[in-house]
Design a protein around this motif. Sequence first.
Motif, PDB file in Angstrom:
ATOM      1  N   CYS A 204      19.299 -11.487  44.106  1.00 16.06           N
ATOM      2  CA  CYS A 204      18.179 -10.702  44.584  1.00 16.06           C
ATOM      3  C   CYS A 204      16.989 -11.614  44.861  1.00 16.06           C
ATOM      4  N   TYR A 205      16.165 -11.213  45.790  1.00 17.02           N
ATOM      5  CA  TYR A 205      14.887 -11.873  46.057  1.00 17.02           C
ATOM      6  C   TYR A 205      13.865 -10.775  46.292  1.00 17.02           C
ATOM      7  N   LEU A 206      12.827 -10.745  45.482  1.00 19.59           N
ATOM      8  CA  LEU A 206      11.753  -9.764  45.628  1.00 19.59           C
ATOM      9  C   LEU A 206      10.553 -10.453  46.241  1.00 19.59           C
ATOM     10  N   ARG A 207      10.123  -9.960  47.387  1.00 19.64           N
ATOM     11  CA  ARG A 207       8.992 -10.575  48.071  1.00 19.64           C
ATOM     12  C   ARG A 207       7.747  -9.699  47.950  1.00 19.64           C
ATOM     13  N   LEU A 208       6.760 -10.179  47.234  1.00 19.30           N
ATOM     14  CA  LEU A 208       5.474  -9.510  47.107  1.00 19.30           C
ATOM     15  C   LEU A 208       4.437 -10.350  47.837  1.00 19.30           C
ATOM     16  N   GLY A 209       3.761  -9.776  48.792  1.00 19.13           N
ATOM     17  CA  GLY A 209       2.747 -10.524  49.515  1.00 19.13           C
ATOM     18  C   GLY A 209       2.990 -10.503  51.010  1.00 19.13           C
ATOM     19  N   PRO A 210       2.026 -10.997  51.762  1.00 25.89           N
ATOM     20  CA  PRO A 210       2.083 -10.895  53.227  1.00 25.89           C
ATOM     21  C   PRO A 210       3.246 -11.673  53.833  1.00 25.89           C
ATOM     22  N   THR A 211       3.965 -11.024  54.722  1.00 24.69           N
ATOM     23  CA  THR A 211       4.950 -11.678  55.589  1.00 24.69           C
ATOM     24  C   THR A 211       4.908 -10.975  56.939  1.00 24.69           C
ATOM     25  N   GLY A 212       5.530 -11.590  57.935  1.00 24.03           N
ATOM     26  CA  GLY A 212       5.671 -10.966  59.243  1.00 24.03           C
ATOM     27  C   GLY A 212       7.125 -10.706  59.562  1.00 24.03           C
ATOM     28  N   GLU A 213       7.362  -9.939  60.611  1.00 23.17           N
ATOM     29  CA  GLU A 213       8.739  -9.620  60.993  1.00 23.17           C
ATOM     30  C   GLU A 213       9.537 -10.877  61.333  1.00 23.17           C
ATOM     31  N   TRP A 214       8.869 -11.941  61.764  1.00 25.68           N
ATOM     32  CA  TRP A 214       9.550 -13.217  62.036  1.00 25.68           C
ATOM     33  C   TRP A 214      10.098 -13.854  60.764  1.00 25.68           C
ATOM     34  N   ASP A 215       9.563 -13.440  59.587  1.00 32.04           N
ATOM     35  CA  ASP A 215      10.071 -13.984  58.322  1.00 32.04           C
ATOM     36  C   ASP A 215      11.411 -13.358  57.923  1.00 32.04           C
ATOM     37  N   THR A 216      11.726 -12.196  58.470  1.00 30.57           N
ATOM     38  CA  THR A 216      12.945 -11.487  58.064  1.00 30.57           C
ATOM     39  C   THR A 216      13.956 -11.288  59.187  1.00 30.57           C
ATOM     40  N   GLY A 217      13.543 -11.445  60.448  1.00 30.61           N
ATOM     41  CA  GLY A 217      14.441 -11.121  61.561  1.00 30.61           C
ATOM     42  C   GLY A 217      15.781 -11.834  61.487  1.00 30.61           C
ATOM     43  N   ALA A 218      15.756 -13.159  61.419  1.00 32.51           N
ATOM     44  CA  ALA A 218      17.011 -13.922  61.421  1.00 32.51           C
ATOM     45  C   ALA A 218      17.807 -13.701  60.141  1.00 32.51           C
ATOM     46  N   VAL A 219      17.112 -13.711  58.984  1.00 30.58           N
ATOM     47  CA  VAL A 219      17.859 -13.554  57.729  1.00 30.58           C
ATOM     48  C   VAL A 219      18.378 -12.141  57.559  1.00 30.58           C
ATOM     49  N   HIS A 220      17.771 -11.177  58.227  1.00 29.88           N
ATOM     50  CA  HIS A 220      18.228  -9.795  58.075  1.00 29.88           C
ATOM     51  C   HIS A 220      19.692  -9.658  58.510  1.00 29.88           C
ATOM     52  N   ILE A 221      20.018 -10.191  59.676  1.00 31.41           N
ATOM     53  CA  ILE A 221      21.400 -10.087  60.137  1.00 31.41           C
ATOM     54  C   ILE A 221      22.317 -10.981  59.306  1.00 31.41           C
ATOM     55  N   ILE A 222      21.811 -12.132  58.851  1.00 27.57           N
ATOM     56  CA  ILE A 222      22.621 -13.024  58.018  1.00 27.57           C
ATOM     57  C   ILE A 222      22.964 -12.353  56.693  1.00 27.57           C
ATOM     58  N   VAL A 223      21.963 -11.737  56.056  1.00 32.31           N
ATOM     59  CA  VAL A 223      22.193 -11.051  54.776  1.00 32.31           C
ATOM     60  C   VAL A 223      23.126  -9.855  54.954  1.00 32.31           C
ATOM     61  N   GLU A 224      22.902  -9.055  55.984  1.00 28.45           N
ATOM     62  CA  GLU A 224      23.740  -7.860  56.175  1.00 28.45           C
ATOM     63  C   GLU A 224      25.185  -8.218  56.499  1.00 28.45           C
ATOM     64  N   GLU A 225      25.388  -9.222  57.333  1.00 28.87           N
ATOM     65  CA  GLU A 225      26.759  -9.620  57.666  1.00 28.87           C
ATOM     66  C   GLU A 225      27.456 -10.266  56.472  1.00 28.87           C
ATOM     67  N   ALA A 226      26.672 -10.704  55.481  1.00 29.48           N
ATOM     68  CA  ALA A 226      27.248 -11.257  54.244  1.00 29.48           C
ATOM     69  C   ALA A 226      27.474 -10.179  53.191  1.00 29.48           C
ATOM     70  N   GLY A 227      27.111  -8.925  53.491  1.00 30.61           N
ATOM     71  CA  GLY A 227      27.351  -7.820  52.564  1.00 30.61           C
ATOM     72  C   GLY A 227      26.137  -7.352  51.803  1.00 30.61           C
ATOM     73  N   GLY A 228      24.946  -7.898  52.091  1.00 28.65           N
ATOM     74  CA  GLY A 228      23.732  -7.507  51.389  1.00 28.65           C
ATOM     75  C   GLY A 228      22.835  -6.624  52.226  1.00 28.65           C
ATOM     76  N   LYS A 229      21.614  -6.409  51.729  1.00 28.29           N
ATOM     77  CA  LYS A 229      20.651  -5.568  52.433  1.00 28.29           C
ATOM     78  C   LYS A 229      19.246  -6.118  52.234  1.00 28.29           C
ATOM     79  N   ILE A 230      18.371  -5.834  53.200  1.00 27.90           N
ATOM     80  CA  ILE A 230      16.940  -6.064  53.032  1.00 27.90           C
ATOM     81  C   ILE A 230      16.251  -4.714  53.150  1.00 27.90           C
ATOM     82  N   LEU A 231      15.518  -4.347  52.100  1.00 31.20           N
ATOM     83  CA  LEU A 231      14.914  -3.016  52.000  1.00 31.20           C
ATOM     84  C   LEU A 231      13.444  -3.136  51.639  1.00 31.20           C
ATOM     85  N   ASP A 232      12.665  -2.122  52.024  1.00 37.37           N
ATOM     86  CA  ASP A 232      11.267  -2.123  51.622  1.00 37.37           C
ATOM     87  C   ASP A 232      11.136  -1.589  50.203  1.00 37.37           C
ATOM     88  N   SER A 233       9.911  -1.421  49.740  1.00 34.83           N
ATOM     89  CA  SER A 233       9.678  -1.049  48.347  1.00 34.83           C
ATOM     90  C   SER A 233      10.128   0.369  48.012  1.00 34.83           C
TER      91      SER A 233
END
Length: 276
Positions: A204-233
């Motif tokens: 797990c990785y919990l991100r608290l603090g400012p980020t932009g969509e560019w911080d998650t776009g590429a890893v979102h598909i990488i994490v999901e195709e690996a069987g994980g998820k990226i979710l908001d709070s």
Amino acid sequence: MFLSKLLESVKQTAREAGQHLWQLYQSGDFVAEQKADTSPVTSADLAANALIIARLSDLTPDIPIISEETTIMPLAQRQHWPRYWLIDPMDGTQEFVARSGDFAVSIALVEHGWPALGVIYWPKEDILYYATRGHGSFKQQRNLINRIRVHQHQQGDVLRIAVSRRQPLQPIVALLSERQSVEYIPLGSCSLKSCLVAEGKADCYLRLGPTGEWDTGAVHIIVEEAGGKILDSQFSPLSYNQRETLANPDFMVIGQAELPWRELIQAKPTTRPLLS
């Protein structure tokens, strides 16, 4: 077929930009400044940004580009784009300046509001993480390529949490169930910590603090195709290109979806106001 044709060129672009960053990092030939929001930016970020935009513009001249280091168009001009590139030329600028080496190049292709291709390049380790929709996630170190998957927990396993090198640990500790044994794994760069989850080295990785969509776009598909998820709070999926601002809320990158995450993460991260 469209995505697979693009992938090798995008991997090459990410590696080229990353190697240029690494040269500047080693030589110290860069200038660091602060943006209006007080976040750091360097001449190296801008050089990588120019290189990536030039390569992607040559590769797909009809696909628009959103980058952390360029002016963002108003939502009215971009909300109906069927696809666009979403890039962070250097994720982990703080780590670059602090000399930890934990920075990465991030390039995503978003189609119909959802990441469809993602490439992360970590220059220090010469590692590429990448995925395309429906074809799995992979880690390439030099010429060795392996498919990656999130960790499958066994009863009694310690929960491994990826955490920042630069931010206080206590806010993360306060979110977790006291009944769960936890190991903290420090690493720089938002995208690299997410990739730790994708390859099963963290749960797990919990991100608290400012980020932009560019911080998650590429890893979102990488994490999901690996069987994980990226979710908001609120345990809902993130969205892309739906608001005037491209700021993310606080979010969590989780590995094995079957774990009781709502019990393990007792206090949900507060959703941060989406600043314009």
